[in-house]
Write a protein that holds these residues in place. Sequence first.
Motif, PDB file in Angstrom:
ATOM      1  N   ALA A  75     133.380  -3.019 100.742  1.00 30.53           N
ATOM      2  CA  ALA A  75     134.750  -3.511 100.835  1.00 30.53           C
ATOM      3  C   ALA A  75     135.250  -4.056  99.508  1.00 30.53           C
ATOM      4  O   ALA A  75     136.453  -4.014  99.214  1.00 30.53           O
ATOM      5  CB  ALA A  75     134.844  -4.592 101.911  1.00 30.53           C
ATOM      6  N   ALA A  76     134.344  -4.571  98.685  1.00 35.50           N
ATOM      7  CA  ALA A  76     134.727  -5.145  97.386  1.00 35.50           C
ATOM      8  C   ALA A  76     134.978  -4.083  96.330  1.00 35.50           C
ATOM      9  O   ALA A  76     135.543  -4.385  95.270  1.00 35.50           O
ATOM     10  CB  ALA A  76     133.654  -6.112  96.899  1.00 35.50           C
ATOM     11  N   LEU A  77     134.574  -2.843  96.601  1.00 32.90           N
ATOM     12  CA  LEU A  77     134.744  -1.757  95.633  1.00 32.90           C
ATOM     13  C   LEU A  77     136.088  -1.053  95.812  1.00 32.90           C
ATOM     14  O   LEU A  77     136.572  -0.877  96.928  1.00 32.90           O
ATOM     15  CB  LEU A  77     133.623  -0.735  95.790  1.00 32.90           C
ATOM     16  N   ARG A  78     136.632  -0.614  94.701  1.00 35.87           N
ATOM     17  CA  ARG A  78     137.789   0.259  94.738  1.00 35.87           C
ATOM     18  C   ARG A  78     137.337   1.664  95.136  1.00 35.87           C
ATOM     19  O   ARG A  78     136.147   1.987  95.053  1.00 35.87           O
ATOM     20  CB  ARG A  78     138.454   0.292  93.359  1.00 35.87           C
ATOM     21  N   ASP A 127     134.370 -12.531  98.424  1.00 38.63           N
ATOM     22  CA  ASP A 127     135.720 -12.966  98.058  1.00 38.63           C
ATOM     23  C   ASP A 127     136.477 -11.923  97.235  1.00 38.63           C
ATOM     24  O   ASP A 127     137.604 -12.175  96.811  1.00 38.63           O
ATOM     25  CB  ASP A 127     135.655 -14.272  97.252  1.00 38.63           C
ATOM     26  N   GLY A 128     135.865 -10.757  97.007  1.00 39.54           N
ATOM     27  CA  GLY A 128     136.457  -9.797  96.077  1.00 39.54           C
ATOM     28  C   GLY A 128     136.882  -8.488  96.692  1.00 39.54           C
ATOM     29  O   GLY A 128     136.721  -7.420  96.069  1.00 39.54           O
ATOM     30  N   ALA A 129     137.435  -8.508  97.874  1.00 37.95           N
ATOM     31  CA  ALA A 129     137.807  -7.262  98.553  1.00 37.95           C
ATOM     32  C   ALA A 129     138.705  -6.388  97.677  1.00 37.95           C
ATOM     33  O   ALA A 129     139.742  -6.833  97.194  1.00 37.95           O
ATOM     34  CB  ALA A 129     138.512  -7.577  99.875  1.00 37.95           C
ATOM     35  N   GLY A 130     138.277  -5.140  97.456  1.00 35.90           N
ATOM     36  CA  GLY A 130     139.062  -4.178  96.694  1.00 35.90           C
ATOM     37  C   GLY A 130     139.208  -4.486  95.219  1.00 35.90           C
ATOM     38  O   GLY A 130     140.068  -3.908  94.556  1.00 35.90           O
ATOM     39  N   ARG A 131     138.349  -5.336  94.673  1.00 35.64           N
ATOM     40  CA  ARG A 131     138.545  -5.811  93.304  1.00 35.64           C
ATOM     41  C   ARG A 131     137.779  -5.014  92.249  1.00 35.64           C
ATOM     42  O   ARG A 131     138.268  -4.812  91.146  1.00 35.64           O
ATOM     43  CB  ARG A 131     138.132  -7.282  93.199  1.00 35.64           C
ATOM     44  N   TYR A 132     136.590  -4.536  92.563  1.00 35.33           N
ATOM     45  CA  TYR A 132     135.688  -4.050  91.516  1.00 35.33           C
ATOM     46  C   TYR A 132     135.557  -2.523  91.478  1.00 35.33           C
ATOM     47  O   TYR A 132     135.573  -1.850  92.508  1.00 35.33           O
ATOM     48  CB  TYR A 132     134.294  -4.666  91.710  1.00 35.33           C
ATOM     49  N   ASP A 133     135.381  -2.027  90.272  1.00 36.72           N
ATOM     50  CA  ASP A 133     135.041  -0.618  90.086  1.00 36.72           C
ATOM     51  C   ASP A 133     133.538  -0.407  90.185  1.00 36.72           C
ATOM     52  O   ASP A 133     133.089   0.697  90.510  1.00 36.72           O
ATOM     53  CB  ASP A 133     135.532  -0.132  88.714  1.00 36.72           C
ATOM     54  N   ALA A 134     132.777  -1.456  89.893  1.00 34.36           N
ATOM     55  CA  ALA A 134     131.322  -1.355  90.005  1.00 34.36           C
ATOM     56  C   ALA A 134     130.727  -2.727  90.266  1.00 34.36           C
ATOM     57  O   ALA A 134     131.203  -3.739  89.744  1.00 34.36           O
ATOM     58  CB  ALA A 134     130.721  -0.766  88.733  1.00 34.36           C
ATOM     59  N   ILE A 135     129.690  -2.734  91.083  1.00 33.52           N
ATOM     60  CA  ILE A 135     128.881  -3.924  91.327  1.00 33.52           C
ATOM     61  C   ILE A 135     127.456  -3.560  90.945  1.00 33.52           C
ATOM     62  O   ILE A 135     126.877  -2.616  91.497  1.00 33.52           O
ATOM     63  CB  ILE A 135     128.946  -4.367  92.798  1.00 33.52           C
ATOM     64  N   LEU A 136     126.894  -4.291  89.991  1.00 35.18           N
ATOM     65  CA  LEU A 136     125.553  -4.023  89.484  1.00 35.18           C
ATOM     66  C   LEU A 136     124.647  -5.167  89.922  1.00 35.18           C
ATOM     67  O   LEU A 136     124.820  -6.304  89.488  1.00 35.18           O
ATOM     68  CB  LEU A 136     125.555  -3.931  87.956  1.00 35.18           C
TER      69      LEU A 136
END
Length: 224
Positions: free
Chosen positions: A170-173, A132-141
């Motif tokens: 896809a969720a990462l910037r 649900d977070g397309a283009g939202r995050y700078d990092a996913i840990l």
Amino acid sequence: MIPWIPLDTATLPGANRELRLKRRGAEFSIMLGTIELMNSRLSGSEEALATLVATRLAGRDKPRILIGGLGMGFTLRAALSSFPAGAEITVSELIPAVVDWARGPMAELFAGCLDDPRVTIAVEDVGRVIADGAGRYDAILLDVDNGPEALTVAANDRLYEDGGLGLAKAALRPGGILAVWSQGPDRRFAARLRHAGFAVEEVMVRAHRGKAGARHIIWLARKA
């Protein structure tokens, strides 16, 4: 020797298995059957999951961070210390009891970090949060399960398969990082990250903060 004291149990979603929380003096342990998943004495690699990413994202004033798996809060506390004051940190935890333990018997470990205004706790499957977070995050840990090979919940496998990696990308910037903790090396997973289009760095870190003891693996996969 101080005996272990059982504190609570929690049933895993979609599985007839349970986690057990125990305490011995100031030490906590979370068990799955006879396997120890977490111990409060071993925090080095979980902290490194946050600090390694923060170093590589230095210069982003208001990064958005997603942490998959609350555990004993080591990654969250390291993230709060390492990322700038403007950071927004979401922690997705699948098992409600783990959040209850963080606010209850393990509250001393968390030292109030769940109430930090930068932190949002989502009691939800991290796979859904990522989707649900397309283009939202700078990092996913991701510190979910035992790494790319599911140990606790079989459905966790999908996070590390091609489809899950595609959703994470896809969720990462642009320039964002997917960081994955693992109990040990996995050449096939590293190749899968590269096949998904990430620039991959593999770092070996100590489970303990000192210079001895077990080593764990953290993959740092950057989106172009």
